[in-house]
Design a protein around this motif. Structure first.
Motif, PDB file in Angstrom:
ATOM      1  N   GLY A 266       0.838  -1.194   0.000  1.00  0.00           N
ATOM      2  CA  GLY A 266       0.000   0.000   0.000  1.00  0.00           C
ATOM      3  C   GLY A 266       0.871   1.242   0.000  1.00  0.00           C
ATOM      4  O   GLY A 266       1.800   1.362  -0.791  1.00  0.00           O
ATOM      5  N   ASN A 267       0.597   2.148   0.940  1.00  0.00           N
ATOM      6  CA  ASN A 267       1.356   3.392   1.012  1.00  0.00           C
ATOM      7  C   ASN A 267       2.516   3.296   2.002  1.00  0.00           C
ATOM      8  O   ASN A 267       3.130   4.283   2.344  1.00  0.00           O
ATOM      9  CB  ASN A 267       0.401   4.527   1.397  1.00  0.00           C
ATOM     10  CG  ASN A 267       1.043   5.890   1.213  1.00  0.00           C
ATOM     11  OD1 ASN A 267       1.966   6.057   0.417  1.00  0.00           O
ATOM     12  ND2 ASN A 267       0.570   6.852   1.979  1.00  0.00           N
TER      13      ASN A 267
ATOM     14  N   ALA B 117       1.655   2.352  -4.840  1.00  0.00           N
ATOM     15  CA  ALA B 117       2.050   1.989  -6.201  1.00  0.00           C
ATOM     16  C   ALA B 117       1.058   2.436  -7.265  1.00  0.00           C
ATOM     17  O   ALA B 117       1.444   2.895  -8.337  1.00  0.00           O
ATOM     18  CB  ALA B 117       2.252   0.488  -6.283  1.00  0.00           C
ATOM     19  N   SER B 118      -0.234   2.315  -6.995  1.00  0.00           N
ATOM     20  CA  SER B 118      -1.196   2.607  -8.050  1.00  0.00           C
ATOM     21  C   SER B 118      -1.512   4.099  -8.136  1.00  0.00           C
ATOM     22  O   SER B 118      -2.115   4.553  -9.089  1.00  0.00           O
ATOM     23  CB  SER B 118      -2.483   1.814  -7.817  1.00  0.00           C
ATOM     24  OG  SER B 118      -3.082   2.217  -6.614  1.00  0.00           O
ATOM     25  N   ARG B 119      -1.098   4.877  -7.157  1.00  0.00           N
ATOM     26  CA  ARG B 119      -1.584   6.237  -7.036  1.00  0.00           C
ATOM     27  C   ARG B 119      -0.477   7.296  -7.026  1.00  0.00           C
ATOM     28  O   ARG B 119      -0.685   8.433  -7.429  1.00  0.00           O
ATOM     29  CB  ARG B 119      -2.376   6.338  -5.724  1.00  0.00           C
ATOM     30  CG  ARG B 119      -3.373   7.455  -5.685  1.00  0.00           C
ATOM     31  CD  ARG B 119      -4.362   7.221  -4.549  1.00  0.00           C
ATOM     32  NE  ARG B 119      -5.412   8.210  -4.605  1.00  0.00           N
ATOM     33  CZ  ARG B 119      -5.320   9.409  -4.071  1.00  0.00           C
ATOM     34  NH1 ARG B 119      -4.218   9.774  -3.448  1.00  0.00           N
ATOM     35  NH2 ARG B 119      -6.327  10.245  -4.165  1.00  0.00           N
TER      36      ARG B 119
ATOM     37  N   LEU C 274       2.684   9.654  -7.765  1.00  0.00           N
ATOM     38  CA  LEU C 274       3.203  10.245  -8.987  1.00  0.00           C
ATOM     39  C   LEU C 274       4.708  10.008  -9.127  1.00  0.00           C
ATOM     40  O   LEU C 274       5.299  10.330 -10.148  1.00  0.00           O
ATOM     41  CB  LEU C 274       2.918  11.748  -9.015  1.00  0.00           C
ATOM     42  CG  LEU C 274       1.448  12.156  -8.950  1.00  0.00           C
ATOM     43  CD1 LEU C 274       1.330  13.667  -9.175  1.00  0.00           C
ATOM     44  CD2 LEU C 274       0.597  11.407  -9.959  1.00  0.00           C
ATOM     45  N   ARG C 275       5.327   9.494  -8.079  1.00  0.00           N
ATOM     46  CA  ARG C 275       6.780   9.353  -8.111  1.00  0.00           C
ATOM     47  C   ARG C 275       7.250   8.290  -9.080  1.00  0.00           C
ATOM     48  O   ARG C 275       6.537   7.347  -9.383  1.00  0.00           O
ATOM     49  CB  ARG C 275       7.275   8.942  -6.712  1.00  0.00           C
ATOM     50  CG  ARG C 275       7.381  10.101  -5.780  1.00  0.00           C
ATOM     51  CD  ARG C 275       8.209   9.698  -4.572  1.00  0.00           C
ATOM     52  NE  ARG C 275       7.894  10.604  -3.492  1.00  0.00           N
ATOM     53  CZ  ARG C 275       7.774  10.239  -2.225  1.00  0.00           C
ATOM     54  NH1 ARG C 275       7.932   8.965  -1.897  1.00  0.00           N
ATOM     55  NH2 ARG C 275       7.489  11.114  -1.319  1.00  0.00           N
TER      56      ARG C 275
END
Lengths: 455, 110
Positions: B18-19, B80-82, B84-85
């Motif tokens: 996740g994050n 990963a899905s969100r 911008l890096r």
């Protein structure tokens, strides 16, 4: 009695030749192929939204013609894979067609379904189940209108059931990565589902091989001493009925298996090592030990298991607008400053066209921006400018996609590498990890011949 | 005071959930593990990565393989899905942590 389980894929996009190489020279009883990262489900959801017959990992059926000669000649190995993604039955259909074409009409294929819970979520919300986000605590109702997939992580039982039902290929949707290994071990050795330490050891084995070459020298810090990366051997777990576990790789393959390469993989993507959670068992990794028994052979001992939780992990993905990313190279003694200025020009131009972007990021790769501010780098003479945006409005992203190219003539000097065309808008997704009570999940196993799946 | 680079005492690997990101740090020896247990605190790792705007850091230990696991909240600006890096999955953090400089003790045994 022992079982050799080799893993030939660590993600969708992994080395296409690895499954063939490990079957050819690995003396495997079981081949596992692990394809599903968190992000993969978002990609499969997007594919399925355009075509209801898609949504599985197409690399897997494409492998069948290459593996079929070995299956035919040797009668194995058994294959266990989560290539089914969001559509395991369609994946079985595609794989079966290739097996039939190779003369393996009677090859038994097991399909595990029941992980896909998307259609139930609205009902369960109305019954008061909140599915709070595991990191933020927000209820899933905030994104329910935009959900594209919601899958429970199933465990090893259905895989073992399919194998016990004579399946020689088992195709699942979302299952815990380690369960791909636990299932065949439990089926082979007849372990009980409360034989916690054996389930724990085989879960550790599954965790160690699930990422493919990451256990055999891939990513290893001492990379310059890894032999023959280009033909790196994929990992094999040798499991014993008594709970013994050795990690190794095919003879004469590249890479290496040492206590150091395997230890690095044990700590990969874990949380609290005292409680590594799978659907099958909670594993205590804190007293796991490793010993180098021989060259490229590491014995792993000390995993302890206890009963798993009464909930399964739920992995949901929701639509979250649109995204795009563009890159150009910038050279010169002021490369970093010019790149940052060029990035601002792009964002400014999109703004003047009427779109204040919701999210934008300018990165100067080569100037320390992979992890901004952590490591100082001396002024670089050349960098990559990367500008990435996300917005709910597709029109805003489309406008952004047209603003990279003008930098070539209307920006600072020394910009190069814009030959690959405009970036394309892509759907953006958000990940929603949550928990689902086991009693709501009803896994299903179907075993049929290739001929039957192919029709 | 003399400084020691973490990469001279340990190796590491990182990834995402996740994050969050986790960084596994494996010490090269039992002695290095014992010393790092004292100095390579969650706070030390948190301050090292602070410029990236990370959240809380928790340290766990795996003494059987002389390793630590650092779990970093909010490490990936969305996951990963969100995110911008470029490095949406925190793959680079395990290499970067090895540049962390620690104050060497006067008479470190190993």
């Amino acid at each position: 009695m022992s079982l050799r389980i080799g893993n030939g894929a660590g993600f969708w996009g992994d080395n296409l030749d690895a499954p063939v190489a490990i079957v050819k020279s690995g003396s495997l009883d079981v081949l596992t192929l692990e394809y599903l990262a968190e992000l993969t489900m978002a990609i499969l959801a997007h594919v399925r939204s355009k075509n209801p017959a898609a949504g599985f990992v197409t690399d897997f059926p494409e492998l069948m013609p290459r593996l079929a000669p070995f299956l035919k000649e040797r009668g194995g190995p058994a294959i266990v894979t989560n290539a089914g993604g969001l559509n395991p039955e369609a994946c079985a259909h595609a794989a079966a067609q290739d097996l039939v074409a190779a003369g393996l009409e009677d090859w038994p294929i097991g399909v595990v379904t029941g992980d896909d819970l998307l259609s139930w979520i609205p009902t369960w919300i109305s019954e008061g189940i909140l599915f709070p986000h595991m990191e933020t605590g927000e209820p899933i109702s905030t994104v329910v209108d935009r959900l594209v997939c919601a899958n429970a992580y199933l465990g090893a039982r259905e895989i073992a059931e399919a194998l016990a039902g004579a399946a020689k290929v088992v195709i699942t949707g979302r299952v815990a990565d380690a369960s791909l290994t636990v299932g065949p071990a439990a089926a082979k050795f007849g372990w009980k589902w409360d034989d916690w330490d054996h389930l724990a050891t085989s879960s550790v084995a599954g965790h160690l091989i699930e990422c493919g070459a990451q256990a055999t020298g891939g990513l290893w810090h001492d990379w310059s001493n890894v032999q023959d990366f280009a033909s790196i051997g994929y990992p094999i777990a040798e499991l014993g009925s008594d709970g013994a576990c050795t990690i190794t790789k095919p003879d004469r393959s590249g890479g290496l298996v040492t206590t150091a390469t395997v230890a690095e993989q044990l700590v990969y993507e874990i949380d609290d090592p005292a409680c590594y959670r799978t659907p099958d068992v909670n594993v205590d990794l804190t007293n796991v030990r490793m010993a180098q028994d021989a060259a490229d052979r590491v014995a792993v001992t000390g995993a302890r298991g206890t009963a798993p939780g009464r909930e399964l992990k739920l992995s949901a993905v929701y639509r979250d607008g649109w995204t795009a990313s563009g890159m150009v190279a910038v050279v010169g003694r002021d490369a970093e400053a010019k790149a940052r200025a060029a990035g601002r020009i792009v964002i400014d131009r999109v703004e003047r066209a009427g779109f204040v972007l919701e999210n934008s990021l300018v990165e100067v790769i080569g100037a320390g921006d992979v992890a901004p501010g952590v490591v100082r780098v001396s002024p670089p003479y050349e960098v990559m400018l990367r500008v990435t945006v996300r917005d709910a409005r597709r029109a805003a992203i489309e406008r952004f996609c047209r603003e990279i190219a003008p930098l070539i003539t209307a920006g600072p000097p020394g910009i190069a590498g814009y030959a690959s065309g405009r970036p394309q808008p892509k759907p953006a997704f958000g990940y929603w990890p949550a928990l689902v009570p086991r009693y709501l999940v009803a896994p299903k196993v179907q075993v049929r011949t290739a001929r039957e799946w192919a029709t | 005071m003399k400084r020691i680079r973490l990469g001279d005492l340990a190796h590491a690997r990182s990834g995402d959930k996740g994050n969050r990101s986790n960084i596994g740090v494996v010490a090269n020896s039992a002695a290095a593990f014992e010393w790092l247990a004292r100095v390579l605190t969650a706070e030390r790792v948190a301050s090292y990565f602070a410029p990236m705007g990370i959240g809380n850091v928790t340290r766990y230990e795996l003494p059987g393989i002389h390793a630590f696991n650092f779990v970093i909240e909010n490490a990936l600006s969305g996951g990963a899905s969100r995110s911008l890096r470029l490095d949406t999955q925190g793959k680079a953090l395990g290499t970067l942590v090895l540049e962390l400089q620690l104050d060497a003790p006067e008479d470190r045994g190993s």
